[in-house]
Design an enzyme around this catalytic site. Structure first.
Site, mmCIF file in Angstrom:
data_model
loop_
_atom_site.group_PDB
_atom_site.id
_atom_site.type_symbol
_atom_site.label_atom_id
_atom_site.label_comp_id
_atom_site.label_asym_id
_atom_site.label_seq_id
_atom_site.Cartn_x
_atom_site.Cartn_y
_atom_site.Cartn_z
ATOM 1 N N ASP A 189 0.752 -1.293 0.029
ATOM 2 C CA ASP A 189 0.112 0.027 -0.042
ATOM 3 C C ASP A 189 0.957 1.445 0.018
ATOM 4 O O ASP A 189 1.895 1.240 0.636
ATOM 5 C CB ASP A 189 -0.624 0.054 1.376
ATOM 6 C CG ASP A 189 -1.943 1.128 1.178
ATOM 7 O OD1 ASP A 189 -2.816 1.070 0.317
ATOM 8 O OD2 ASP A 189 -1.820 1.808 2.126
ATOM 9 N N GLU B 236 1.518 0.245 -5.140
ATOM 10 C CA GLU B 236 1.099 1.605 -5.766
ATOM 11 C C GLU B 236 2.006 2.460 -5.569
ATOM 12 O O GLU B 236 2.863 2.933 -4.537
ATOM 13 C CB GLU B 236 0.188 2.002 -4.600
ATOM 14 C CG GLU B 236 -1.379 1.296 -4.468
ATOM 15 C CD GLU B 236 -1.980 2.127 -3.300
ATOM 16 O OE1 GLU B 236 -3.346 2.564 -3.858
ATOM 17 O OE2 GLU B 236 -1.969 2.374 -2.352
#
Ligand code: CA
Length: 656
Positions: free
Chosen positions: A346, A375
């Site tokens: 994340d 990400e």
């Protein structure tokens, strides 16, 4: 260490003007413990505890009979040990005892917390539990193995939330909302169609990416039905979430039940990807980190405040030795203890490149070919310079790690930030190069005009495995909802064609395709854009939708089968893509390309792929006779020649 240096260099100009910032310099000077025995070391004869708290004057270990409430059975002073650690050994079998630590810092006793390395906790993660991990292994665990998958680009990722998978009244699953619910076999919806585990197997996806299932803070585990959360608010990083267990009080139950789920997925041919959130902690001032070593684990801005590149109130400092060590050891632990096959990181752009690469090397050593992606962005600015962070544009500096391509995501369906914005599949002209950028997996290709790509003006990937291709994920509107908002003048049937075209592009593009759970039956979150704490009525996978949209399910299943059968859609190098993928036509709303199957040992010598995103029919003049695989968003058989009709919002795939 380079990153730590850069951080210090970045902040030094401000040191003289702000006393708090002095701490930032001091963090780097804290002693570093290099041993691998932080936390609990258990045997039936003794339990040893070691925690790192270099600024503490005293540290107490408190033992309890319960995970919540009650008075301590014992309070033990820990011994100051090497490199900022504190240790104590208790003889005898301590299994099942709960424990927590309190540190005396600057003359003040800090709140009692489990240590960051805790492997088991009681309900709501308030206290750690002494655990004999070997007692948590389900039957046959020693023979549990991951399905083989030679290349990262062979993966088809399916992103799923544990609770969403089974909580629907029509899921046919007994253990609703639990790890065990997703491990149930033979479950069906009202029409007798498979649900849960059997559905995943039926789809043929290779990796089940589970949204956070480490212990997070937002759900009261003693009353899990009351609230919902995605779980991006970490509490105990090395412990499974208690609300997904049948008993949140006994720390062993969640461990055993999660292992049962991993085993069930492996037995049914699927690998398990863990969504990890090391970029911030759910709690800030009261976090486990801050109660033991105030400030150390977090980045600060020049004025001494907590920086917030995560938009969650804090951001961790992966470049500091003990945070880096924690991240790497935590990931390694999940692989070794739980047989995890991959990680989705994340806000990976918050982390420094060195930490990600060290983690990748360690994880590849333990499990060669482990799937790593993240990400490549942040949710705010960070004091750590862009050049050293694991951002999308720096993916070429990352070792065996992929990033999500927001370029193709928004090229396909329109910007996730501008709700009315359309994309290629909904008839917006001028976004073809963004889609082509995704088709070639963000790699260099002579026929992509990078100046016209929506976000990235150059090919950031060196190899196709570095790109995760997707049209939707848990964030933002689902694809189906996005189409409903942006293409509101279209009929439902037209939007269904757009949806099928979007998934056709995702599943035929080079790189690693990624699907959000339920997209194969047009999952809707009823227009809710950010459903992170919305009720089950918004988030649950509605299994009767599978019956309603069986045609789309079968189509997506067909695309996955097609991809798995044909290496031309998952070439392993950028050079192969540049040489064997040739665009024949790019005009507003129309992309036609060929794949040289022979060159990559595909049984199809030549493949023709046509995407018509327009609301009007288009034609394509065929040279010679072709066999049909997909014609106008349907799997079809037979031959075709002459003028090929491409109906609105459609995909056609032919071969020779
Ligand atoms: Ca929890």
């Amino acid at each position: 260490m380079k990153q730590a240096f850069m951080l210090v260099g970045f902040l030094i100009p401000f040191l003289s003007s702000n006393s708090q910032v002095k701490d930032v310099r001091n963090y780097v000077s804290y002693p570093v413990y290099t041993g691998r025995d932080l936390g609990l070391t258990y045997s039936a004869a003794r339990s040893s505890f070691r925690i790192w708290a270099p600024t503490a004057e005293k540290v107490q270990l408190r033992l309890y009979a319960e995970g919540i409430g009650g008075e301590p059975l014992q309070e033990k002073e820990m011994k100051k040990d090497k490199d900022g650690t504190w240790s104590i050994t208790l003889t005898g079998d301590q299994q099942g005892r709960f424990y927590a630590f309190s540190a005396l810092i600057d003359g003040q006793w800090m709140a009692e917390v489990p240590d960051p390395y805790a492997k088991a906790t009681g309900a709501n993660g308030k206290r750690a539990m002494v655990i004999d991990l070997s007692s948590t292994n389900p039957q046959g665990w020693e023979h549990d193995g991951s399905p083989a998958l030679p290349q990262a680009t062979d993966a088809v990722i399916y992103e799923l939330h544990v609770r969403d998978a089974s909580i629907d009244a029509h899921s046919g699953i007994g253990q609703k909302g639990k790890f065990l619910g997703l491990a149930e076999k033979g479950t069906v919806n009202a029409a007798g169609l498979s649900t849960g585990l059997d559905h995943l197997k039926e789809m043929g996806v290779t990796h089940i990416h589970l949204l956070p299932f480490f212990d997070y803070n937002s759900i009261d585990e003693t009353n899990p039905g009351k609230k919902y959360n995605w779980g991006y608010d970490p509490l105990n990083y090395n412990v499974p979430e208690g609300s997904y267990a049948t008993d949140p009080y006994n720390g062993a139950t969640r461990i055993k039940e999660f292992k049962q789920l991993v085993k069930a997925l492996h037995e049914n041919g699927m690998k398990v990807v863990m969504d990890v959130v090391y970029n911030h902690t759910g709690l800030t001032d009261n976090s486990n980190f801050n109660q033991l070593v105030p400030g150390y684990y977090y980045r600060q801005t020049a004025d001494g405040k907590l920086s917030n590149a995560t938009a969650c109130g804090n951001e961790t400092a992966s470049e500091r030795a003990m945070m880096r060590k924690f991240i790497i050891e935590s990931m390694a632990y999940w692989v070794k203890e739980y047989h995890i096959d991959g990680f989705r990181v994340d806000l990976m752009g918050v982390h420094d490149i060195t930490t990600m690469n060290l983690a990748s090397r360690e994880l590849n050593r333990i499990k060669p070919g482990i799937l790593l992606y993240g990400e490549g962005w942040t949710a705010g600015s960070s004091p750590l310079p862009d050049s050293v962070r694991a951002l999308k544009k720096n993916v070429s500096k990352l070792e065996k790690i992929a990033v999500f391509s927001d370029d193709i995501r928004d090229g396909v369906k329109g910007s996730v930030f501008e709700h009315e914005d359309k994309g290629f599949v909904s008839g917006k002209p001028g976004v073809e190069e963004s889609v082509k950028f995704g088709i070639v997996a963000s790699c260099p290709h002579p026929q992509v005009d990078y100046t016209k790509v929506n976000y990235s003006k150059s090919p950031y990937a060196r190899q196709p495995f570095q790109t995760v291709t997707y049209a939707e994920c848990h964030d933002n509107h689902t694809l189906w909802d996005k189409l409903a908002i942006s293409a509101k003048d279209a009929t439902e049937e037209q939007r269904k064609q757009m949806h099928k075209l979007a998934l056709s592009i995702v599943l035929t593009s080079q790189g690693i395709p990624f699907l959000h759970a339920g997209t194969e039956f047009l999952r809707s979150k009823k227009g809710v854009e950010n459903s992170y704490e919305s009720p089950d009525s918004i988030n649950a996978i509605e299994w009767d939708q599978k019956t309603m949209h069986k045609d789309v399910v079968d189509y997506v299943k067909g695309l996955i089968t097609l991809r798995k059968a044909h290496p031309a859609f998952r070439m392993t190098s950028a050079a192969a893509i540049a040489a064997n993928l040739h665009f024949l036509k790019t005009e507003p709303g129309l992309i036609v390309y060929t794949l040289n199957g022979s060159a990559v040992k595909d049984q199809w010598k030549k493949i023709l792929v046509c995407f018509n995103g327009n609301a009007e029919q288009k034609t394509w003049p065929l040279q010679g006779v072709w066999q049909m695989a997909v014609k106008n968003n349907e799997f079809q058989k037979g031959s075709v020649k002459g003028e090929l009709i491409l109906v609105p919002n459609s995909c056609t795939i032919l071969f020779q």
